[in-house]
Design a protein around this motif. Structure first.
Motif, PDB file in Angstrom:
ATOM      1  N   SER A  97      25.400  -8.986 -69.933  1.00 29.86           N
ATOM      2  CA  SER A  97      25.911 -10.028 -69.043  1.00 29.86           C
ATOM      3  C   SER A  97      27.068  -9.556 -68.170  1.00 29.86           C
ATOM      4  N   GLN A  98      27.565  -8.350 -68.423  1.00 33.25           N
ATOM      5  CA  GLN A  98      28.673  -7.842 -67.620  1.00 33.25           C
ATOM      6  C   GLN A  98      28.215  -7.591 -66.184  1.00 33.25           C
ATOM      7  N   SER A  99      29.006  -8.035 -65.245  1.00 34.53           N
ATOM      8  CA  SER A  99      28.652  -7.879 -63.836  1.00 34.53           C
ATOM      9  C   SER A  99      28.594  -6.402 -63.452  1.00 34.53           C
ATOM     10  N   ARG A 100      27.604  -6.061 -62.636  1.00 32.20           N
ATOM     11  CA  ARG A 100      27.533  -4.697 -62.120  1.00 32.20           C
ATOM     12  C   ARG A 100      28.591  -4.457 -61.047  1.00 32.20           C
ATOM     13  N   LEU A 101      29.050  -5.526 -60.413  1.00 36.25           N
ATOM     14  CA  LEU A 101      30.111  -5.423 -59.417  1.00 36.25           C
ATOM     15  C   LEU A 101      31.431  -5.610 -60.144  1.00 36.25           C
ATOM     16  N   ARG A 102      32.110  -4.515 -60.432  1.00 41.81           N
ATOM     17  CA  ARG A 102      33.289  -4.522 -61.296  1.00 41.81           C
ATOM     18  C   ARG A 102      34.571  -4.324 -60.501  1.00 41.81           C
ATOM     19  N   LEU A 466      38.360   7.367 -68.106  1.00 37.98           N
ATOM     20  CA  LEU A 466      39.055   6.398 -67.252  1.00 37.98           C
ATOM     21  C   LEU A 466      38.066   5.453 -66.582  1.00 37.98           C
ATOM     22  N   ARG A 467      36.910   5.992 -66.203  1.00 39.33           N
ATOM     23  CA  ARG A 467      35.889   5.135 -65.596  1.00 39.33           C
ATOM     24  C   ARG A 467      35.259   4.184 -66.606  1.00 39.33           C
ATOM     25  N   ALA A 468      35.374   4.487 -67.891  1.00 38.98           N
ATOM     26  CA  ALA A 468      34.777   3.654 -68.938  1.00 38.98           C
ATOM     27  C   ALA A 468      35.710   2.553 -69.425  1.00 38.98           C
ATOM     28  N   LEU A 469      36.927   2.484 -68.903  1.00 38.78           N
ATOM     29  CA  LEU A 469      37.872   1.451 -69.313  1.00 38.78           C
ATOM     30  C   LEU A 469      37.392   0.067 -68.868  1.00 38.78           C
ATOM     31  N   PRO A 470      37.897  -1.003 -69.488  1.00 41.16           N
ATOM     32  CA  PRO A 470      37.489  -2.358 -69.079  1.00 41.16           C
ATOM     33  C   PRO A 470      37.614  -2.590 -67.576  1.00 41.16           C
ATOM     34  N   ARG A 471      38.726  -2.164 -66.998  1.00 40.88           N
ATOM     35  CA  ARG A 471      38.837  -2.114 -65.537  1.00 40.88           C
ATOM     36  C   ARG A 471      38.897  -0.631 -65.174  1.00 40.88           C
ATOM     37  N   PRO A 472      37.773  -0.070 -64.739  1.00 38.92           N
ATOM     38  CA  PRO A 472      37.709   1.374 -64.511  1.00 38.92           C
ATOM     39  C   PRO A 472      38.804   1.887 -63.572  1.00 38.92           C
ATOM     40  N   VAL A 473      39.293   3.070 -63.895  1.00 39.33           N
ATOM     41  CA  VAL A 473      40.296   3.745 -63.067  1.00 39.33           C
ATOM     42  C   VAL A 473      39.598   4.872 -62.320  1.00 39.33           C
ATOM     43  N   ILE A 474      39.690   4.839 -60.994  1.00 37.59           N
ATOM     44  CA  ILE A 474      39.021   5.834 -60.157  1.00 37.59           C
ATOM     45  C   ILE A 474      40.075   6.730 -59.513  1.00 37.59           C
TER      46      ILE A 474
END
Length: 506
Positions: A97-102, A466-474
């Motif tokens: 259910s997690q949105s693909r648009l993060r 970092l990309r796998a965090l709840p709010r990914p870090v880029i």
């Protein structure tokens, strides 16, 4: 003989294994039992019975396969029960259910990052979009007459006020604006363009390709590095429909160069009764130099220099939503509006709802630096970014431990999205190196090369974490280090960035 089993022993072992396998399979609860359990009821309340039933069935089927192959954690000694089944189903449902648009942290150093959504909208635009999402709007309804209206009317007067154009229309992006303009004004006609302006931007958008799709015929003049006014004049003929200039916002040619400025080209076009169209790309409505940024031609300056039609983006330097604006002479804009492609390329209420308040901000230029998000990020003081880096650095270092060394260092940001490609903005951020030692510029020996490769793998592992965090870090990897440019990390997000550093799993 020692080390060998008899036939009876082997048979007993097989029989015992078979009994264990049957017992483990029999211990897996039925779908009906799990879905009826107390543990499943909160999931049903949140996701609905249909989704929960499918997730439980998938979980139980997976367990059966794992027990039979004995190659999974499901084949361990933990009991198969309703609680364990619903927990596994809950994990699967949450992931599904997690949105693909993060939402992400943009620490790349590119403010207008195409892949990360370009311009961030100011608060006024966000509030307007929420209203448009939740309430009926006068999108195509003229409140003065009570009759059907035209959606362009919602922003046309404001755009004309800010640009000095006679008329304006809006489509869904600047590529669409160029396509529609060429289709409406130059189908089956020649369009004269300098070879030095036949640009390609991101996503393989090429001026020659757009011209072909619009049914216009490209007529190249000059050379890659030098084009003269006489080149345009010699190319004009009976089939010429348009002269076109493309602002080279995503590359620069230096050295022995010559281009024809618009104020030279416009009189030639008028002499032959032809319109001049200018694709500004990253169009800006104000002089950026007043904010300490590199100067770009404004839309108003382009109109005043003689352009008959100007196209530009809404989500680049303008700082608004994705849109393509077309401004210019009233008779040409009318023709563009009537073209059949206009309906296919028109914008919806959310774009218009966001665009109008962004344009309104330009009426008060003295507040623009503070209120327009894009401009605020582009002009952010270096000391402010350094202070941010110093505050968040300890949390990241604690999360990474001794395997990495984090330091606060100066770096350079860029505007992005094809805007001012050769100009950079001094910035500050965090630089992460593997192994607690700086990277090396050249691997002279096999051992050094191996060590460098190890550092590279460690950095890629960190970048993935970092990309796998709840709010990914880029961020971006360069020069044997991971660079996290903090230009776009404002105070409102600083605490959440620090908090989730503890969730890093390496």
């Amino acid at each position: 003989m020692a080390g060998h089993q008899s036939g009876e022993e082997r048979n007993e072992g097989c029989a015992s294994g078979g009994r264990d396998l049957k017992a483990r399979l029999a211990s897996i609860p039925s779908v009906e039992r799990v879905i009826a359990s107390a543990a499943a009821q909160p999931l049903i309340a949140e996701y609905g019975r249909t989704q929960v039933l499918a997730a439980i069935r998938e979980t139980l089927d997976g367990w059966r396969r794992d027990v039979q192959t004995a190659n999974s954690a499901a084949a361990d000694d933990a009991p198969f029960d309703e609680t364990r089944a619903t927990a596994a189903a809950a994990h699967a449902l949450a992931a599904r259910s997690q949105s693909r648009l993060r939402s992400v942290f943009n620490l790349t150093g590119t403010v207008l990052h195409t892949n990360l959504g370009r311009a961030l909208l100011p608060d006024e635009a966000v509030r307007a979009v929420v209203r448009a999402l939740t309430q009926p709007m006068s999108l195509e309804f003229d409140l003065a007459t009570g009759r059907r209206g035209e959606r362009d009317d919602l922003i046309e007067a404001l755009v004309c006020e800010l640009t000095g154009a006679e008329a304006a229309t809006v489509v869904n992006n600047n590529a669409a604006a160029v396509l529609l303009t060429l289709s409406a004004l130059a189908t089956k006609k020649d369009v004269i363009v300098s070879r030095g302006e036949l640009v390609e931007i991101g996503g393989a958008f090429r001026i020659p390709d757009i011209m072909s799709r619009a049914g216009a015929k490209l007529r190249e003049v000059g050379t890659t590095n030098r084009t003269h006014l006489r080149d345009y004049e010699e190319a004009i003929g009976a089939r010429t429909g348009l002269l076109m200039k493309v602002h080279c916002s995503n590359y620069a040619i230096a050295g022995f160069t010559k281009s024809v400025e618009l104020d030279e080209l416009a009189p030639l076009a008028r002499k032959h009764g032809l319109p001049v169209a200018v694709d500004l790309g990253s169009g800006t409505l104000v002089d950026l130099a007043q904010f300490g940024l590199p100067a770009e031609p404004t839309v108003r300056e382009t109109i005043e220099a003689g352009a008959d039609v100007v196209t530009f983006s809404g989500d680049k330097l303008l700082g608004g939503p994705q849109a393509g604006l077309i401004v210019g002479r009233a008779n040409l804009i009318r023709k563009i509006r009537k073209h059949p492609l206009k309906r296919a390329l028109r914008v919806g209420k959310l774009t218009l709802a966001a665009l109008e308040p962004v344009l309104q901000l330009y009426r008060a230029p003295e507040f623009l630096r503070e209120r327009l998000t894009t401009l605020r990020l582009l002009t952010r003081p270096g000391e402010e970014m350094r202070a941010t880096a110093q505050r968040v650095m300890p949390a990241l270092q604690r999360a990474l431990g001794d395997a990495y060394r984090v330091s606060v260092e100066p770096m350079f940001s860029q505007i992005g999205s094809g805007a001012l490609p050769v100009d950079v903005l001094p910035s500050f951020g965090l630089v992460v190196r593997s192994g607690g030692v700086p990277g090396i510029a050249h691997a002279a020996t096999t051992a050094a090369a191996s060590k460098r490769a190890g550092r590279g793998r460690a950095l890629m592992k960190l970048e993935a974490a970092l990309r796998a965090l709840p709010r990914p870090v880029i961020g971006r990897i360069a020069d044997d280090a991971l660079h996290l440019d903090l230009r776009c990390l404002e105070a409102v997000d600083e605490a959440s960035f620090v908090a989730q550093c503890a969730e890093l799993h390496l």
